[in-house]
Design an enzyme around this catalytic site. Structure first.
Site, PDB file in Angstrom:
ATOM      1  N   ALA A 110      35.723  57.528  31.439  1.00  0.00           N
ATOM      2  CA  ALA A 110      36.637  58.579  31.888  1.00  0.00           C
ATOM      3  C   ALA A 110      36.083  60.000  31.925  1.00  0.00           C
ATOM      4  CB  ALA A 110      37.884  58.567  31.018  1.00  0.00           C
ATOM      5  N   ALA A 111      35.047  60.317  31.136  1.00  0.00           N
ATOM      6  CA  ALA A 111      34.627  61.729  31.031  1.00  0.00           C
ATOM      7  C   ALA A 111      33.860  62.171  32.273  1.00  0.00           C
ATOM      8  CB  ALA A 111      33.738  61.905  29.806  1.00  0.00           C
ATOM      9  N   PRO A 112      34.006  63.424  32.673  1.00  0.00           N
ATOM     10  CA  PRO A 112      34.752  64.496  32.007  1.00  0.00           C
ATOM     11  C   PRO A 112      36.257  64.494  32.280  1.00  0.00           C
ATOM     12  CG  PRO A 112      33.646  65.365  33.941  1.00  0.00           C
ATOM     13  CD  PRO A 112      33.228  63.922  33.824  1.00  0.00           C
ATOM     14  N   GLY A 114      38.022  63.928  35.605  1.00  0.00           N
ATOM     15  CA  GLY A 114      38.590  64.217  36.925  1.00  0.00           C
ATOM     16  C   GLY A 114      39.611  63.165  37.321  1.00  0.00           C
ATOM     17  N   ARG A 138      30.729  63.818  25.609  1.00  0.00           N
ATOM     18  CA  ARG A 138      31.490  63.786  26.857  1.00  0.00           C
ATOM     19  C   ARG A 138      32.970  63.519  26.571  1.00  0.00           C
ATOM     20  NH1 ARG A 138      28.740  63.486  31.728  1.00  0.00           N
ATOM     21  NH2 ARG A 138      30.351  62.208  32.656  1.00  0.00           N
ATOM     22  N   ASP A 178      35.001  53.502  36.737  1.00  0.00           N
ATOM     23  CA  ASP A 178      34.168  54.453  37.491  1.00  0.00           C
ATOM     24  C   ASP A 178      32.806  54.479  36.784  1.00  0.00           C
ATOM     25  OD1 ASP A 178      33.712  56.442  39.446  1.00  0.00           O
ATOM     26  OD2 ASP A 178      34.136  58.019  37.985  1.00  0.00           O
ATOM     27  N   CYS A 231      29.047  56.383  42.420  1.00  0.00           N
ATOM     28  CA  CYS A 231      28.679  57.426  43.382  1.00  0.00           C
ATOM     29  C   CYS A 231      27.239  57.181  43.837  1.00  0.00           C
ATOM     30  CB  CYS A 231      28.885  58.818  42.805  1.00  0.00           C
ATOM     31  SG  CYS A 231      27.941  59.124  41.307  1.00  0.00           S
TER      32      CYS A 231
HETATM   33  N1  SAM Z   1      35.412  59.039  35.815  1.00  0.00           N
HETATM   34  C1  SAM Z   1      34.760  60.262  35.430  1.00  0.00           C
HETATM   35  C2  SAM Z   1      35.437  61.425  36.129  1.00  0.00           C
HETATM   36  O1  SAM Z   1      36.092  61.227  37.147  1.00  0.00           O
HETATM   37  O2  SAM Z   1      35.363  62.558  35.614  1.00  0.00           O
HETATM   38  C3  SAM Z   1      33.281  60.201  35.707  1.00  0.00           C
HETATM   39  C4  SAM Z   1      32.638  59.036  35.011  1.00  0.00           C
HETATM   40  S1  SAM Z   1      30.885  58.972  35.142  1.00  0.00           S
HETATM   41  C5  SAM Z   1      30.646  58.425  36.746  1.00  0.00           C
HETATM   42  C6  SAM Z   1      30.524  57.560  34.197  1.00  0.00           C
HETATM   43  C7  SAM Z   1      30.814  57.660  32.705  1.00  0.00           C
HETATM   44  O3  SAM Z   1      30.456  56.416  32.101  1.00  0.00           O
HETATM   45  C8  SAM Z   1      30.012  58.727  31.990  1.00  0.00           C
HETATM   46  O4  SAM Z   1      30.876  59.613  31.328  1.00  0.00           O
HETATM   47  C9  SAM Z   1      29.170  57.950  30.991  1.00  0.00           C
HETATM   48  O5  SAM Z   1      29.004  58.614  29.742  1.00  0.00           O
HETATM   49  C10 SAM Z   1      29.957  56.682  30.813  1.00  0.00           C
HETATM   50  N2  SAM Z   1      29.110  55.540  30.362  1.00  0.00           N
HETATM   51  C11 SAM Z   1      27.781  55.537  30.152  1.00  0.00           C
HETATM   52  N3  SAM Z   1      27.397  54.333  29.692  1.00  0.00           N
HETATM   53  C12 SAM Z   1      28.505  53.568  29.608  1.00  0.00           C
HETATM   54  C13 SAM Z   1      28.761  52.247  29.172  1.00  0.00           C
HETATM   55  N4  SAM Z   1      27.784  51.450  28.758  1.00  0.00           N
HETATM   56  N5  SAM Z   1      30.029  51.812  29.212  1.00  0.00           N
HETATM   57  C14 SAM Z   1      31.026  52.609  29.627  1.00  0.00           C
HETATM   58  N6  SAM Z   1      30.834  53.857  30.047  1.00  0.00           N
HETATM   59  C15 SAM Z   1      29.608  54.342  30.033  1.00  0.00           C
END
Ligand code: SAM
Length: 470
Positions: A110-112, A114, A138, A178, A231
């Protein structure tokens, strides 16, 4: 822009005749977008009142483009949570997930925040949003964004997907996955993404994506839907991840997403790819998955776990809330605070959930059944109301954002041109006269934070971490 050779070779083959247009688009500025917060007023009201030139993003009613020259993050309206800055293509996954009021929704990565703020807007104070982020730093940004937004019916968790899956089996109506990815769609917006591409190449990400999809699938109710988005343009992380998932889970099928707005179909029919030379946004991949079975057939509904909680929600008003449960459970100072400062408890009753005291922190949970959160790293196990300190209640910044000046005995509504606005947001003391006590300081009708009026001045209680320049 200098593209990694291996990337250029693959995408040239993927795009065929479209390659020169794509390459040319990378030389143009990225689209800048924001989403208005419907909780703060109707889209037309907010839009009309902002000193920004806004043009609608066609795929979501609340989304707008703003011109690259304006600086919306520098305006006090941003501090008041009137909008979230979000790249326009990134608005598509939550817009296409089909969240309905009352849904239980999980934002797994979910982070950050949006997409979490977008889901919170769709839920409109109903149902439940569980926003999870595996990385703690995050996760803190996620809390900040959700509390700015005023997303009260939300819990924020900091766990890997596997841990969550054990706790929330077949619990959610909708899930947004995401996933972290190689970020090829962000090359134009974020030059760092080009550099990171080598480290976070598709193969390194694919294992995480498989795990995220697997865990999401376990947490979805029969009949529920999960949006998988990235993305990137890499088929290994997109179409192949989805088709491999579907092969292993015959109880899932793809819900075809419709084309429009310059979006094109992914190589797997029914999926979507947003490309910067075709759509007015950066790169994005979307696949909507449905779990078979009737929603009512959801098994293993977890028992409600309200052991620590008294039901405050049915109270007819603030005074009605001064019940025995409150006194026995140690949140009497909160009830005193409500009595002394709030004219109408409507704001909090909306969420209908019981109060939970964890250490000295007081939360309100959303109504409805929920598994126990014990043992999970919950950054926010409910809506954070405030803390109990030496028998007194200190209201949280999140509570301030949830209130309205008309709910308060004392509110200071500053005009957008008032020089005190900036001083309040910087954490300075204000020289004001008025009845003593907690005061909701607002930018016009939108809350910013608390002050505490004393003789001839107002002590600034705006959260130190939220202050301008902090
Ligand atoms: N959905 C967010 C938004 O709209 O602001 C952006 C998410 S970003 C594309 C992907 C997120 O997945 C990051 O915050 C990252 O820290 C997290 N992430 C990294 N490794 C992960 C894992 N093994 N399982 C789940 N999430 C993970």
């Amino acid at each position: 822009m200098r593209l990694p050779e291996a990337f250029a070779e693959r995408v040239r083959a993927q795009l065929g005749e479209g390659w020169p247009d794509y390459e040319a688009a990378l030389g143009k500025p990225p689209w800048a977008g924001l989403r208005l917060n419907p909780k703060k007023g109707s889209v037309s009201e907010i839009r009309g009142g902002l000193p920004l030139e806004l043009e609608p993003v066609t795929w979501t009613a609340d989304g707008f483009y703003y011109s690259g020259g304006s600086r919306p993050a520098k305006l006090p309206f941003y501090q008041a949570g009137l909008y979230y800055l979000q790249e326009p293509s990134a608005m598509a996954p939550a817009a296409m997930l089909g969240v309905a009021k009352g849904d239980r929704v999980l934002d797994l990565c979910a982070a950050p925040g949006g997409k979490s703020t977008q889901i919170a807007a769709q839920l409109d104070g109903t149902g439940l949003l569980v926003a999870n982020e595996v990385r703690l730093e995050r996760g803190k940004a996620l809390v900040w964004n959700l509390e700015h937004w005023g997303a009260a019916n939300t819990i924020v968790i900091n766990e890997p997907p596997g841990t969550l899956a054990g706790r929330f089996p077949r619990f959610f109506d909708k899930i947004l996955a995401d996933a972290p990815c190689s970020g090829e769609g962000m090359f134009r917006k974020d030059p760092e993404a080009v550099r990171k591409w080598t480290a976070y190449n598709g193969e390194a990400c694919r294992g995480l994506q498989d795990e995220i999809l697997r865990c999401g699938a376990r947490m979805l109710k029969p009949g529920g839907r999960m949006m998988y988005s990235t993305c990137t343009f890499n088929p290994l992380e997109n179409e192949m991840a989805v088709s491999d998932f579907l092969r292993g889970r015959p109880d899932f099928s793809l819900v075809p997403l419709s084309l429009g707005y310059g979006w094109r179909s992914g190589a797997l029919p029914g999926t979507l790819i947003l490309m910067p030379h075709l759509a007015r946004g950066e790169g994005q991949f979307l696949a909507l998955l449905e779990k078979s079975g009737a929603p009512e057939g959801a098994l293993d509904e977890p028992e409600a776990d309200w052991t620590a909680a008294g039901d405050w929600s049915g109270a007819a008003g603030v005074s009605g809330a001064l019940d025995k449960a409150g006194q026995n459970n140690g949140w009497r100072p909160f009830l005193d605070f409500m009595e002394d400062n709030i004219l109408d408890g409507e704001a909090l009753r909306t969420y209908g959930g019981p109060l939970v005291l964890e250490g000295r922190y007081l939360y309100q949970r959303s109504a409805g059944p929920m598994p126990s959160l014990s043992g999970l790293r919950a950054l926010r196990p409910g809506f954070f109301l405030g803390s109990l300190k030496n028998g007194r209640f200190e209201p949280s910044q999140a509570l301030a954002m949830e209130l309205k000046p008309r709910y308060m005995r004392r509110a200071l509504q500053l005009d957008r041109n008032d020089p005190w606005l900036d001083r309040f947001l910087k954490g300075e003391t204000l020289l004001t006269e008025g009845p003593g006590g907690w005061t909701l300081v607002c930018l016009e009708e939108w809350p910013l934070g608390f002050g505490k009026q004393a003789d001839g001045y107002m002590k600034n209680r705006y959260h130190p971490g939220w202050r301008i320049g902090s």
